[in-house]
Design a protein around this motif. Structure first.
Motif, mmCIF file in Angstrom:
data_model
loop_
_atom_site.group_PDB
_atom_site.id
_atom_site.type_symbol
_atom_site.label_atom_id
_atom_site.label_comp_id
_atom_site.label_asym_id
_atom_site.label_seq_id
_atom_site.Cartn_x
_atom_site.Cartn_y
_atom_site.Cartn_z
ATOM 1 N N LEU A 17 40.417 7.816 43.023
ATOM 2 C CA LEU A 17 41.084 8.663 44.015
ATOM 3 C C LEU A 17 40.319 8.671 45.323
ATOM 4 C CD1 LEU A 17 43.169 10.929 44.787
ATOM 5 C CD2 LEU A 17 41.508 12.560 43.846
ATOM 6 N N ARG A 18 38.998 8.826 45.232
ATOM 7 C CA ARG A 18 38.202 8.955 46.451
ATOM 8 C C ARG A 18 38.080 7.642 47.211
ATOM 9 N NH1 ARG A 18 33.545 13.089 44.001
ATOM 10 N NH2 ARG A 18 34.905 14.937 43.978
ATOM 11 N N THR A 19 38.196 6.509 46.525
ATOM 12 C CA THR A 19 38.160 5.228 47.251
ATOM 13 C C THR A 19 39.424 5.018 48.077
ATOM 14 O OG1 THR A 19 39.099 4.019 45.366
ATOM 15 C CG2 THR A 19 36.693 4.139 45.523
ATOM 16 N N LYS A 20 40.493 5.743 47.749
ATOM 17 C CA LYS A 20 41.759 5.604 48.475
ATOM 18 C C LYS A 20 41.845 6.546 49.665
ATOM 19 C CE LYS A 20 43.223 2.526 45.607
ATOM 20 N NZ LYS A 20 43.310 1.100 46.031
ATOM 21 N N ILE A 21 40.829 7.397 49.824
ATOM 22 C CA ILE A 21 40.824 8.364 50.929
ATOM 23 C C ILE A 21 39.578 8.126 51.778
ATOM 24 C CG2 ILE A 21 40.841 10.804 51.556
ATOM 25 C CD1 ILE A 21 42.038 11.396 48.791
#
Length: 589
Positions: A420-424
């Motif tokens: 999730l955090r790699t996409k933000i």
């Protein structure tokens, strides 16, 4: 917290903590058992020298048997050599085992800290965490090198010597140990006094470290306000307390060891007086008397060290208790989701979200809004309105109290957290750079990021030119917190760091509020390229930077007051229009 730690230090031994310490030794059981075997063997060989001396005197020296004396001397050399090897193996293995276990504990502790929620760091002083990772673990290492094994070896040696002494001549043994109660009493008093002194030293060291760390970090404030003299005065006082605490511990040592030496010498004197009478009356052999003089020295030496060993063990157990308390803290974000799509669109939905950093003191109240794929939404409002909290919840840095947050129709809790955090991609106002190269500050250890990706991202943001002008280019060390770079350069690097992962969602938190006009224009150009085809959430106080946003959300005290485009909100003549008028007036003035 301080009272709790004092209570812990008063415990004789926390057996529950002690048992858990041995859980970390589990992977090295065979080495631990070998250490115990060496400890027992060392204790068994402890009385060997006096025994051999006694045998040599009574059987060879007194009788004038020179060949026999040569043979016993050779045997003594062999045994002493073996004993020296035992001591070497015991010392090395105890320290090797200690440092190996400490390495494992330190790694486990640091990995645990990495997984803790940001909420934990909001409520925990950083100095305390540093102390747990460094000072407490270093204290714990002494449990292995100077505590458990050494304490066990000393106790076994005492019993081995006592056994041989009583077996050889019980009357001489009782005379030799007649002053032992006095030594035990002085040892107990010393143990209690030095424990208090060590607590004071530890507190003084903690205060000294905290003061130095805090004031070096804030040195610019000290010098700007000309407070050098005042801070120097404070430091002298803290340093004086540190010196006072250390001298108190030195005082107790300087009193105890001479007293223990006098008591030991007194025991030896009584032994010689009584033993000499026995030799003259032929009740005691000369070899036995000489052996007992050696026994008494071997016996009193570990007695004198027991207090030190015990305090070392106790302090180590207290440190272990603190470490375990931190390890047992489960205040980390659960990563129970396994949804990890290769591509996401970027549709975001907040549905009746409530959030509080503490209890029910809500900073976000009933927040609902939607951002479609590729849209740009701007969050505006006064400081403390809840803007940053919204983006923290989207990346799951904090957990919501009520409501739902959806990404592409899926609850964010269903996503794998790391995925999730790699996409933000997030660009914060306060850019933190580590003391490392520019390249490492961008990729953050990710070996999957190629050189081409790095250069392309830097080129897009407009940072490549200034980076390549630096002495070592992308390998240039920015020093602590990026102190060798300007605010604008640090901000540009943070853009490259966000861009290199090619995120589908971009979050800009006051991204241009701390840079000069020229750098802002450069960043604004990069932002337009960065936002293209991506869902964007922009937080800004300067309304001029977000007039082109597809949607503007006005927040006040954690609630949404208005939503719409720049034109629509101005037409309403409400909250946004008021903010716009106030900023326009400030600019005009």
């Amino acid at each position: 917290m301080a009272d709790k730690e004092k209570a812990e230090s008063k415990k004789i031994l926390d057996w529950k903590t002690f048992r858990r310490l041995f859980d970390f030794i589990g992977a090295y059981k065979k080495y631990f058992y070998l250490l115990i075997f060496l400890t027992v063997l060392t204790a068994v060989f402890g009385p060997s020298r006096p025994l051999l001396i006694q045998f040599a005197v009574d059987n060879y020296i007194v009788t004038g048997d020179y060949p026999g004396l040569v043979n016993i001397s050779i045997l003594m050399v062999v045994i002493l050599t073996f004993e020296a090897f035992l001591m070497y193996a015991h010392t090395y293995l105890s320290n090797w085992l200690g440092q190996t276990v400490i390495k494992d504990i330190r790694v486990q502790l640091y990995q645990h800290i990495l997984r803790l929620r940001l909420k934990f760091y909001d409520n925990t002083p950083i100095g305390r965490l540093v102390t747990r990772n460094v000072s407490d673990i270093e204290t714990l290492s002494n449990v292995f090198s100077q505590g458990i094994a050494s304490l066990l070896a000393d106790v076994l040696l005492i019993f081995a010597i006592l056994g041989v002494m009583f077996y050889t001549h019980w009357q001489l043994t009782l005379v030799s140990l007649s002053l032992l109660p006095l030594l035990l009493l002085s040892t107990y008093i010393f143990k209690e006094k030095i424990k208090v002194a060590f607590d004071q030293v530890r507190a003084a060291v903690s205060n000294l470290n905290s003061f130095v760390q805090e004031h070096i970090t804030g040195m610019s404030v000290v010098q700007i306000f000309g407070s050098e003299a005042n801070e120097s005065k404070k430091f002298k006082e803290i340093n004086r307390e540190h010196r006072k605490a250390h001298l108190k511990s030195v005082l107790y040592y300087s009193i105890y060891f001479p007293v223990a030496e006098i008591i030991s010498a007194g025991g030896t004197g009584l032994l010689v007086w009584y033993g000499a009478r026995g030799v003259l009356h032929e009740e005691v052999s000369l070899g036995v008397l000489i052996a007992f003089i050696m026994y008494i020295n071997l016996f009193f030496r570990p007695i004198r060290m027991l207090a030190d060993r015990f305090n070392t063990l106790q302090m180590g157990i207290v440190s272990m208790h603190r470490i375990l308390t931190l390890l047992d803290d489960k205040d980390h974000i659960p990563n129970e989701g396994d949804y990890a799509p290769e591509h996401i669109k970027g549709d975001i939905s907040f549905d009746k979200v409530w959030f509080a950093y503490k209890d029910e003191d809500y900073v976000l109240k009933n927040i609902s809004f939607e951002v479609k794929e590729g849209e740009t939404v701007a969050l505006v409002g006064a400081t403390g309105a809840g803007k940053s909290s919204i983006i923290n919840l989207l990346s799951r840095f904090y957990e919501i109290n009520k409501g739902t947050i959806l990404l592409d129709g899926h609850d964010v809790n269903d996503y794998d957290l790391a995925h999730l955090r790699t996409k933000i991609g997030v660009v914060l106002q306060d850019v933190f750079l580590f003391s490392n190269s520019i390249k490492e500050n961008i990729v953050l250890g990710n070996t999957h990021i190629t050189r081409d990706q790095l250069l392309t991202s830097a080129e897009l943001v407009g940072a490549r030119r200034f980076i390549e002008k630096l002495p070592e280019g992308f390998e240039y060390n920015v020093m602590e917190r990026g102190s060798t770079l300007s605010v604008g350069q640090r901000q540009l690097i943070s853009f490259v760091r966000a861009m290199v992962y090619d995120p589908k969602i971009i979050v800009l938190d006051e991204a241009t509020s701390s840079v000069d006009t020229e750098t802002e224009e450069l960043i604004q150009s990069a932002i337009e390229k960065l936002m293209k085809g991506r869902t964007s959430i922009v937080i800004a106080h300067r309304l001029s930077t977000i007039q082109k946003a597809d949607k503007i959300i006005v927040l006040d005290k954690g609630e949404i007051k208005e939503q719409g485009t720049h034109t629509e909100l101005l037409a309403k003549n409400g909250w946004y229009a008021q903010l716009h008028k106030m900023q326009y007036k400030e600019v005009a003035e």
